[in-house]
Motif scaffolding. Structure first.
Motif, PDB file in Angstrom:
ATOM      1  N   ILE A   6      -1.477   8.868   0.878  1.00 37.15           N
ATOM      2  CA  ILE A   6      -2.177   9.756  -0.049  1.00 37.15           C
ATOM      3  C   ILE A   6      -2.241   9.115  -1.427  1.00 37.15           C
ATOM      4  N   ASP A   7      -3.461   8.912  -1.915  1.00 31.21           N
ATOM      5  CA  ASP A   7      -3.695   8.420  -3.281  1.00 31.21           C
ATOM      6  C   ASP A   7      -2.894   7.165  -3.621  1.00 31.21           C
ATOM      7  N   ALA A   8      -2.955   6.184  -2.734  1.00 34.00           N
ATOM      8  CA  ALA A   8      -2.197   4.952  -2.955  1.00 34.00           C
ATOM      9  C   ALA A   8      -2.897   4.049  -3.960  1.00 34.00           C
ATOM     10  N   ASN A   9      -2.137   3.587  -4.927  1.00 31.26           N
ATOM     11  CA  ASN A   9      -2.631   2.621  -5.914  1.00 31.26           C
ATOM     12  C   ASN A   9      -1.682   1.448  -6.004  1.00 31.26           C
ATOM     13  N   LYS A  10      -2.265   0.247  -6.037  1.00 31.78           N
ATOM     14  CA  LYS A  10      -1.454  -0.957  -6.221  1.00 31.78           C
ATOM     15  C   LYS A  10      -2.271  -1.963  -7.006  1.00 31.78           C
ATOM     16  N   ARG A  11      -1.757  -2.384  -8.157  1.00 28.67           N
ATOM     17  CA  ARG A  11      -2.455  -3.365  -8.987  1.00 28.67           C
ATOM     18  C   ARG A  11      -1.658  -4.647  -9.052  1.00 28.67           C
ATOM     19  N   TYR A  12      -2.367  -5.764  -9.099  1.00 27.40           N
ATOM     20  CA  TYR A  12      -1.758  -7.043  -9.454  1.00 27.40           C
ATOM     21  C   TYR A  12      -2.402  -7.453 -10.770  1.00 27.40           C
ATOM     22  N   GLY A  13      -1.684  -7.280 -11.859  1.00 26.27           N
ATOM     23  CA  GLY A  13      -2.293  -7.483 -13.169  1.00 26.27           C
ATOM     24  C   GLY A  13      -3.442  -6.508 -13.340  1.00 26.27           C
ATOM     25  N   THR A  43      -2.130  -5.249   1.993  1.00 25.88           N
ATOM     26  CA  THR A  43      -1.398  -4.469   0.995  1.00 25.88           C
ATOM     27  C   THR A  43      -1.160  -3.047   1.506  1.00 25.88           C
ATOM     28  N   LEU A  44      -2.177  -2.467   2.135  1.00 20.86           N
ATOM     29  CA  LEU A  44      -2.023  -1.117   2.687  1.00 20.86           C
ATOM     30  C   LEU A  44      -1.007  -1.116   3.832  1.00 20.86           C
ATOM     31  N   LEU A  45      -1.092  -2.122   4.696  1.00 22.26           N
ATOM     32  CA  LEU A  45      -0.157  -2.192   5.817  1.00 22.26           C
ATOM     33  C   LEU A  45       1.279  -2.359   5.330  1.00 22.26           C
ATOM     34  N   ARG A  46       1.439  -3.239   4.316  1.00 24.44           N
ATOM     35  CA  ARG A  46       2.780  -3.484   3.784  1.00 24.44           C
ATOM     36  C   ARG A  46       3.335  -2.244   3.081  1.00 24.44           C
ATOM     37  N   ALA A  47       2.448  -1.446   2.503  1.00 20.11           N
ATOM     38  CA  ALA A  47       2.905  -0.192   1.888  1.00 20.11           C
ATOM     39  C   ALA A  47       3.380   0.794   2.955  1.00 20.11           C
ATOM     40  N   ILE A  48       2.665   0.827   4.086  1.00 19.69           N
ATOM     41  CA  ILE A  48       3.097   1.705   5.185  1.00 19.69           C
ATOM     42  C   ILE A  48       4.454   1.235   5.710  1.00 19.69           C
ATOM     43  N   ALA A  49       4.610  -0.095   5.768  1.00 18.75           N
ATOM     44  CA  ALA A  49       5.849  -0.669   6.282  1.00 18.75           C
ATOM     45  C   ALA A  49       7.020  -0.520   5.321  1.00 18.75           C
ATOM     46  N   GLY A  50       6.710  -0.360   4.029  1.00 14.66           N
ATOM     47  CA  GLY A  50       7.776  -0.337   3.037  1.00 14.66           C
ATOM     48  C   GLY A  50       8.148  -1.725   2.558  1.00 14.66           C
ATOM     49  N   LEU A  51       7.323  -2.725   2.884  1.00 12.81           N
ATOM     50  CA  LEU A  51       7.586  -4.100   2.438  1.00 12.81           C
ATOM     51  C   LEU A  51       7.122  -4.300   0.998  1.00 12.81           C
TER      52      LEU A  51
END
Ligand code: ADP
Ligand code: ADP
Length: 223
Positions: A6-13, A43-51
């Protein structure tokens, strides 16, 4: 087990790898994350994994908010493009590894490993070492090893990416058959539209950190 992001955000710089991504992955489905390189699939997969940790957003696995839980607590099996097998263990012992460290009984381990060897078609190769297998056989071993401990969720990041076209096609059939037998909720990252069409129940199309469409292969593409 179902997965919701839900509402996932991830920035690199300044770069948004995930830009307000939400997705529901139904229990028992095989869902592909399809998109070009750099679209945010891994990135989405790693977020699901907790990596990876998200900058903001929530990951729910079977009703539990695991956004702050470690990968170990999420009960997930992984297969990556370059699979690291134990070189000194034969196929059987590679598949059994996770069961052994969980101290399961010998009888349980043997039954489970026999079943998985059969499902991935490696029974006759069970005494071989990883170096004596083809790339496709190694990835089948990787799938069996990930599934041996009955994870709630199976995450596959371009698992067949390093292999040639003919072998990939073969592995799609194995993956589909495996999924039909085991029914574990599976998320497959791929940039290969044909692969997504062939194996998935559902496809989420990513582009530039956003989910553009979600649907069944039939919903998304005329075939
Ligand atoms: P995909 O899996 O779709 O190829 P990724 O999720 O791996 O895409 O990456 C999305 C974007 O985020 C890419 O532009 C990538 O270069 C960038 N990215 C991923 N990981 C990092 C990182 N650790 N540091 C900086 N940029 C990253
Ligand atoms: P994939 O093929 O799955 O998209 P990549 O080769 O893009 O993976 O990335 C492999 C690893 O490098 C990942 O852990 C990712 O987070 C990291 N990464 C990707 N892009 C960058 C980047 N621009 N800067 C730093 N790390 C990155």
């Amino acid at each position: 087990m179902s997965i919701s992001v839900i509402d996932a955000n991830k920035r690199y710089g300044d770069f948004a790898a995930l830009d307000n991504v939400s997705i529901d992955i139904p229990e028992g489905s095989l869902t592909s994350l399809l998109g070009p390189s750099g679209s945010g699939k891994s990135t989405l997969l790693r977020a699901i994994a907790g990596l990876d940790t998200l900058d903001s957003g929530t990951v729910i696995i079977s009703g539990n908010d695991v956004s702050r839980a470690s990968p170990q607590k999420r009960d997930i099996g992984f297969v990556f493009q370059h699979y690291a097998a134990f070189k000194h263990l034969n196929v059987r012992d590679n598949i059994a590894f996770g069961l052994k460290i969980r101290k399961r009984s010998k009888a349980e381990i043997n039954a489970k490993v026999d079943e998985l060897l059969d499902v991935v078609g490696l029974t006759v190769f069970q005494k071989r070492f990883p170096a004596q297998l083809s790339g496709g056989q190694r990835q089948r071993m990787a799938l069996a090893r990930a599934l041996a401990v009955d994870p709630q969720v199976l995450l596959l990041d371009e698992p067949f990416g390093a292999l040639d076209a003919k072998v990939r096609e073969d592995l799609r059939k194995w993956l589909r058959r495996l999924h039909d037998e085991v029914h574990v909720t599976t998320v497959l990252v791929t940039h290969d539209q044909q692969e997504a069409l062939d194996v998935s129940d559902r496809i989420a199309v990513l582009n530039k950190g956003r989910i553009e469409q979600v649907g069944t292969p039939g919903d998304l593409y005329d075939r």
